[in-house]
Design a protein around this motif. Structure first.
Motif, PDB file in Angstrom:
ATOM      1  N   VAL A   5      45.367  48.143  32.518  1.00  0.00           N
ATOM      2  CA  VAL A   5      44.712  47.185  31.643  1.00  0.00           C
ATOM      3  C   VAL A   5      44.103  46.071  32.482  1.00  0.00           C
ATOM      4  N   GLU A   6      42.769  45.998  32.439  1.00  0.00           N
ATOM      5  CA  GLU A   6      42.057  44.963  33.181  1.00  0.00           C
ATOM      6  C   GLU A   6      41.915  43.700  32.343  1.00  0.00           C
ATOM      7  N   SER A   7      41.801  42.580  33.039  1.00  0.00           N
ATOM      8  CA  SER A   7      41.553  41.298  32.383  1.00  0.00           C
ATOM      9  C   SER A   7      40.861  40.380  33.370  1.00  0.00           C
ATOM     10  N   GLY A   8      40.350  39.257  32.864  1.00  0.00           N
ATOM     11  CA  GLY A   8      39.773  38.255  33.735  1.00  0.00           C
ATOM     12  C   GLY A   8      38.259  38.230  33.796  1.00  0.00           C
ATOM     13  N   GLY A   9      37.614  39.183  33.147  1.00  0.00           N
ATOM     14  CA  GLY A   9      36.167  39.190  33.144  1.00  0.00           C
ATOM     15  C   GLY A   9      35.618  38.041  32.316  1.00  0.00           C
ATOM     16  N   GLY A  10      34.307  37.845  32.411  1.00  0.00           N
ATOM     17  CA  GLY A  10      33.679  36.782  31.647  1.00  0.00           C
ATOM     18  C   GLY A  10      32.294  36.483  32.149  1.00  0.00           C
ATOM     19  N   LEU A  11      31.774  35.366  31.694  1.00  0.00           N
ATOM     20  CA  LEU A  11      30.435  34.907  32.064  1.00  0.00           C
ATOM     21  C   LEU A  11      30.576  33.764  33.071  1.00  0.00           C
ATOM     22  N   ALA A  14      25.800  32.053  38.828  1.00  0.00           N
ATOM     23  CA  ALA A  14      25.652  32.508  40.212  1.00  0.00           C
ATOM     24  C   ALA A  14      26.264  31.475  41.155  1.00  0.00           C
ATOM     25  N   GLY A  15      26.979  31.985  42.151  1.00  0.00           N
ATOM     26  CA  GLY A  15      27.683  31.117  43.083  1.00  0.00           C
ATOM     27  C   GLY A  15      29.111  30.820  42.675  1.00  0.00           C
ATOM     28  N   GLY A  16      29.455  31.163  41.464  1.00  0.00           N
ATOM     29  CA  GLY A  16      30.794  30.892  40.956  1.00  0.00           C
ATOM     30  C   GLY A  16      31.789  31.973  41.352  1.00  0.00           C
ATOM     31  N   SER A  17      32.990  31.833  40.805  1.00  0.00           N
ATOM     32  CA  SER A  17      34.087  32.741  41.145  1.00  0.00           C
ATOM     33  C   SER A  17      34.782  33.247  39.883  1.00  0.00           C
ATOM     34  N   LEU A  18      35.357  34.423  40.006  1.00  0.00           N
ATOM     35  CA  LEU A  18      36.217  34.989  38.977  1.00  0.00           C
ATOM     36  C   LEU A  18      37.327  35.757  39.668  1.00  0.00           C
ATOM     37  N   ARG A  19      38.469  35.847  38.984  1.00  0.00           N
ATOM     38  CA  ARG A  19      39.561  36.669  39.486  1.00  0.00           C
ATOM     39  C   ARG A  19      39.925  37.698  38.422  1.00  0.00           C
ATOM     40  N   LEU A  20      39.725  38.962  38.766  1.00  0.00           N
ATOM     41  CA  LEU A  20      40.091  40.046  37.868  1.00  0.00           C
ATOM     42  C   LEU A  20      41.520  40.486  38.145  1.00  0.00           C
ATOM     43  N   ALA A  21      42.179  40.958  37.106  1.00  0.00           N
ATOM     44  CA  ALA A  21      43.521  41.491  37.243  1.00  0.00           C
ATOM     45  C   ALA A  21      43.610  42.835  36.538  1.00  0.00           C
ATOM     46  N   CYS A  22      44.498  43.675  37.018  1.00  0.00           N
ATOM     47  CA  CYS A  22      44.762  44.965  36.391  1.00  0.00           C
ATOM     48  C   CYS A  22      46.263  45.178  36.403  1.00  0.00           C
ATOM     49  N   ALA A  23      46.843  45.417  35.247  1.00  0.00           N
ATOM     50  CA  ALA A  23      48.271  45.694  35.140  1.00  0.00           C
ATOM     51  C   ALA A  23      48.454  47.188  34.941  1.00  0.00           C
TER      52      ALA A  23
END
Length: 123
Positions: A5-11, A14-23
């Motif tokens: 199960v993935e999570s952490g996506g979004g809008l 540009a230049g920003g950061s995101l952290r995705l997770a998968c359980a």
């Protein structure tokens, strides 16, 4: 029951950061190599990064090298896979999937897949 199960996506801009997770649960995923793939609209799914069972080895696609970092936490019953994405670009926009395989490397057939999480990078 096997679940990734993935999570952490979004809008993000540009230049920003995101952290995705998968359980990942339902198997001994601590024995598995794990990976992130992505699929942009109208394109084929592509490899992003992979990590072996012990976190000793990682591989990245050239397009994300130096910007993305894959990591994992082999907890007791659930393995957590992460993808830290920095300096995001509009071309990183895609659905991101986690996957698991007993083998590690670039030419690996993955046994289990998650449902994906959408990442959208605006310019």
């Amino acid at each position: 029951q096997v679940q990734l199960v993935e999570s952490g996506g979004g809008l993000v801009q540009a230049g920003g950061s995101l952290r995705l997770a998968c359980a990942a649960s339902g198997r001994t995923f601590s024995d598995y190599a794990m990976a992130w793939f992505r699929q942009a609209p109208g394109k084929e799914r592509e490899f992003v990064a992979t990590i072996n069972w012990s976190s000793a080895r990682t591989l990245y696609a050239d397009s994300v090298k130096g910007r993305f970092t894959i990591s994992r936490d082999n907890a007791k019953n659930t393995v957590y896979l992460y993808l830290q994405m920095n300096s995001l670009k509009p071309e990183d926009t895609a659905v991101y999937y986690c996957a698991a395989a007993l083998d590690y490397g670039l030419s690996v057939e993955y046994d289990f897949w998650g449902q994906g999480t959408q990442v959208t990078v605006s310019s």
